[in-house]
Design an enzyme around this catalytic site. Structure first.
Site, mmCIF file in Angstrom:
data_model
loop_
_atom_site.group_PDB
_atom_site.id
_atom_site.type_symbol
_atom_site.label_atom_id
_atom_site.label_comp_id
_atom_site.label_asym_id
_atom_site.label_seq_id
_atom_site.Cartn_x
_atom_site.Cartn_y
_atom_site.Cartn_z
ATOM 1 N N LYS A 22 0.840 -1.215 0.000
ATOM 2 C CA LYS A 22 0.000 0.000 0.000
ATOM 3 C C LYS A 22 0.867 1.256 0.000
ATOM 4 O O LYS A 22 0.689 2.157 -0.821
ATOM 5 C CB LYS A 22 -0.899 -0.006 1.242
ATOM 6 C CG LYS A 22 -1.568 1.329 1.519
ATOM 7 C CD LYS A 22 -2.405 1.317 2.777
ATOM 8 C CE LYS A 22 -1.651 1.498 4.073
ATOM 9 N NZ LYS A 22 -1.472 2.875 4.554
ATOM 10 N N ASN A 23 1.805 1.313 0.932
ATOM 11 C CA ASN A 23 2.543 2.566 1.104
ATOM 12 C C ASN A 23 3.527 2.831 -0.035
ATOM 13 O O ASN A 23 3.872 3.981 -0.289
ATOM 14 C CB ASN A 23 3.244 2.593 2.464
ATOM 15 C CG ASN A 23 2.232 2.759 3.594
ATOM 16 O OD1 ASN A 23 1.084 3.138 3.350
ATOM 17 N ND2 ASN A 23 2.641 2.465 4.817
ATOM 18 N N CYS A 118 -4.315 13.343 13.116
ATOM 19 C CA CYS A 118 -4.458 11.936 12.759
ATOM 20 C C CYS A 118 -4.551 11.138 14.050
ATOM 21 O O CYS A 118 -4.016 11.557 15.085
ATOM 22 C CB CYS A 118 -3.241 11.551 11.931
ATOM 23 S SG CYS A 118 -2.971 9.818 11.720
ATOM 24 N N ASP A 308 4.631 0.199 12.114
ATOM 25 C CA ASP A 308 3.393 -0.363 11.558
ATOM 26 C C ASP A 308 3.183 -1.832 11.943
ATOM 27 O O ASP A 308 2.161 -2.426 11.579
ATOM 28 C CB ASP A 308 3.387 -0.231 10.021
ATOM 29 C CG ASP A 308 3.271 1.218 9.574
ATOM 30 O OD1 ASP A 308 2.922 2.073 10.402
ATOM 31 O OD2 ASP A 308 3.535 1.490 8.388
ATOM 32 N N ARG A 400 -8.697 -0.118 4.488
ATOM 33 C CA ARG A 400 -7.749 0.824 3.898
ATOM 34 C C ARG A 400 -6.438 0.133 3.557
ATOM 35 O O ARG A 400 -5.732 0.558 2.647
ATOM 36 C CB ARG A 400 -7.459 1.966 4.872
ATOM 37 C CG ARG A 400 -8.639 2.854 5.122
ATOM 38 C CD ARG A 400 -8.258 4.006 6.003
ATOM 39 N NE ARG A 400 -7.205 4.807 5.377
ATOM 40 C CZ ARG A 400 -6.795 5.977 5.842
ATOM 41 N NH1 ARG A 400 -7.350 6.476 6.917
ATOM 42 N NH2 ARG A 400 -5.834 6.633 5.237
#
Ligand code: EPZ
Length: 421
Positions: A22-23, A118, A308, A400
C-alpha cells in the site's frame, strides 16, 4: 459499517499470498504527475486507500484505470486540468500530500490542502515543506492550503532532514528528479518503499543514486518518460500474517515474503520462539513448541522494527510467558489498541511511549474497535487465539490497508467472517 467476527482457537495451516505494498503504491501513483507518458503499475494492492489516491489524481485530470481486477493501474497525466488537491480528498488520506512535490516540479505551481491531525499523532508535514523550499519552491499557507510556486523551476540543493521521514523523503525525491542540477538528500528514509519509488523513477529516466541509504543524490533531468513497474511486496501485510500462526499456532507460508524486508521484525519473532524459514516461494512461519516468550521491542525507522507492526506484535505478546516492554519511538499516540486488548483480558500498562505487557495464559473474546488500520488488525490477531468470539467493529480502517483479510486467514483454517452492517 461492516464488522469482523473471529472465533478463537483454530490453528492455522496453509499459505497466504502477500499483496503489493500500500505505502509504496501510494507514493508511486503520484509519480505519474512527473511525466506526460503513461505509467503502469503492476502488483497493485486492491485497497480503499488506493481508490482514494485514484480519485485525487483523477480530480487533477489524470487518467487512472484499474485493470486486471485492480492488480494493474494504468496512469497518464498528459493533460492535467487542475493543480488543486482539495481538502475533501486530502482529509481522508494523509498520503495525498505526495502530489505536492511532483506538481510543483513539473508545472511550477500547486495548491494542496494540508492534512489535518491523525489518530496516531500530530503528524505535521513541515519537513515536506522545508525540503521543497530548499529546492526553491515559494510556499504560502492560506486557509488550510499550501500554495506553492516555482516560476523559474526548481533548483537542486542539499536537504538535510533533521530526522527521518518517509513521506518527506518521497515528496522531495519526486520534486528533485525534475529540478535543475544536483540535489543531495541527507538523513533520508531508507524504507523499501523509498527504494521502490527510486527504482520506478529511474525507469522513467530519473538519475538517482543511493536510495536505500541515508544519502540520496539526484541529478535533475528535463523530462521523464513512461514506465512499467511492479509494486514491491507489502512488508507490513507480510509481518501481520507472519504473526497469525505465532498467535494461533500452526504453520503458514507467506507467498512472496522476503526476509530482507522484515529482518528486524523476524529477529524479534525468533527471540519470542517463532521459527521463520525462507522457502523458494516466500517465508514459512511456525510457532515452536511451548508458549511464546516475552521480548522487548523498540520501533525505529527502517531497517529497525517498524512502527506499523507494533500493534500486531503487542497482540502476540499479550499471551507470552513473562513481561515485554514495547517502546513506540515514531508516533506519539500509537497505543490505542492497548485499551481494546485490555477488554480482552490483556495486562498492559501504558506510560507515554512505553507499554509494558505482562502475558496472560489466554485472552477472552469481546466486542472491540479501533481507530486506525494496524490497531484494527491487531485485534483480529488477538481474536484468533482468544477464547470465544471477538467482534472487531469499524473495519472501515482495516479495508484501507488489508485486502480480503477474512478470506486470507479463513483459507488457513481461521474461523473468521465479515458481517455486513
Ligand atoms: C509513512 O507515513 C507510512 N505511510 C506510515 O504508515 C508509517 O507508519 C510511517 O511512514 C513510518 O514508517 C505511508 O507511507 C503512506 P513519517 P509518513 O513522515 O510518511 C514526523 C500505515 O499504517 N514528521 O516517516 O507520514 C511524524 O509525525 C501508515 O500504513 C514530522 O514531524 O511518516 C512522525 O512522528 C501509518 N514532520 C515521524 O516524523 C514531517 O514533515 C515519522 O513520520 C513529517 C513527519
Amino acid at each position: 459499517m461492516d464488522s469482523i467476527l473471529v472465533k478463537g482457537g483454530a490453528e492455522l495451516r496453509g499459505e497466504i499470498p502477500i499483496a503489493g505494498a500500500k505505502n509504496a503504491c501510494l507514493a508511486l501513483m503520484p509519480a505519474t504527475l512527473l511525466s506526460d507518458e503513461p505509467l503502469t503499475l503492476t502488483n497493485a494492492p486492491r485497497l480503499s486507500d488506493i481508490r482514494t489516491m485514484t480519485q485525487l489524481l483523477q480530480s487533477l485530470g489524470a487518467e487512472v484505470s484499474a485493470l486486471q481486477d485492480g492488480r494493474v493501474l494504468a496512469l497518464s497525466s498528459h493533460d492535467l486540468t487542475s493543480h488543486v488537491a482539495d481538502y475533501d480528498i486530502v482529509r481522508k488520506m494523509r498520503a495525498s500530500i505526495l502530489v505536492l512535490g511532483p506538481l510543483v516540479a513539473r508545472y511550477g505551481h500547486a495548491v494542496v490542502s494540508l492534512p489535518g491531525g491523525c489518530a496516531i499523532g500530530a503528524r505535521p508535514v513541515d519537513l515536506h515543506l522545508k525540503g521543497l523550499e530548499a529546492l526553491g519552491a515559494e510556499l504560502d499557507l492560506r486557509e488550510g492550503y499550501v500554495h506553492a510556486k516555482a516560476p523559474g523551476g526548481l533548483k537542486g540543493a542539499v536537504v538535510d532532514f533533521p530526522f527521518v521521514s518517509v513521506g518527506a523523503t518521497e515528496n522531495v525525491l519526486m520534486a528533485a528528479v525534475l529540478a535543475r542540477g544536483t540535489t543531495v538528500l541527507k538523513n533520508a528514509a531508507r524504507e523499501p518503499e523509498i527504494v521502490d519509488l527510486a527504482a520506478c523513477l529511474s525507469k522513467m529516466g530519473a538519475r538517482i543514486d543511493g536510495a536505500g541509504t541515508g544519502t540520496i543524490t539526484i541529478e535533475g533531468v528535463d523530462r521523464l518518460t513512461g514506465a512499467t513497474h511492479p509494486v514491491v511486496t507489502d512488508r507490513i501485510e507480510l509481518g501481520t500474517y507472519m504473526i497469525a500462526p505465532a498467535v494461533a499456532g500452526g504453520e503458514v507460508e507467506c507467498i512472496g515474503g522476503r526476509l530482507d524486508l522484515v529482518s528486524a521484525f523476524a529477529e524479534r519473532l525468533d527471540a519470542a520462539g517463532v521459527s521463520v524459514e525462507e522457502t523458494p516461494r516466500g517465508l514459512k512461519v511456525a510457532r515452536r513448541n511451548g508458549r511464546i516468550r516475552a521480548v522487548d521491542v523498540e520501533t525505529a525507522p527502517f531497517p529497525g522494527f517498524p512502527t506499523d507492526l507494533q500493534a500486531q506484535m503487542m497482540a502476540l505478546l499479550c499471551t507470552a510467558d513473562g513481561t515485554s516492554v514495547l517502546e513506540e519511538r515514531i508516533f506519539e499516540n500509537r497505543f490505542m489498541h492497548a485499551p481494546e486488548l485490555q477488554r480482552m483480558g490483556a495486562k498492559i500498562a501504558v506510560h507515554g511511549g512505553t507499554a509494558t505487557v505482562t502475558g496472560v495464559e489466554r485472552l477472552k473474546g469481546a466486542p472491540v474497535m479501533a481507530t486506525d488500520l494496524r490497531a484494527s488488525v491487531s485485534l483480529i490477531l488477538a481474536g484468533l487465539a482468544a477464547e470465544g468470539e471477538t467482534v472487531v467493529n469499524r473495519v472501515y480502517h482495516l479495508d484501507r490497508g488489508y485486502e480480503r483479510v477474512e478470506e486470507k486467514l479463513g483459507a488457513c483454517g481461521a474461523s473468521i467472517e465479515r458481517i455486513s452492517g
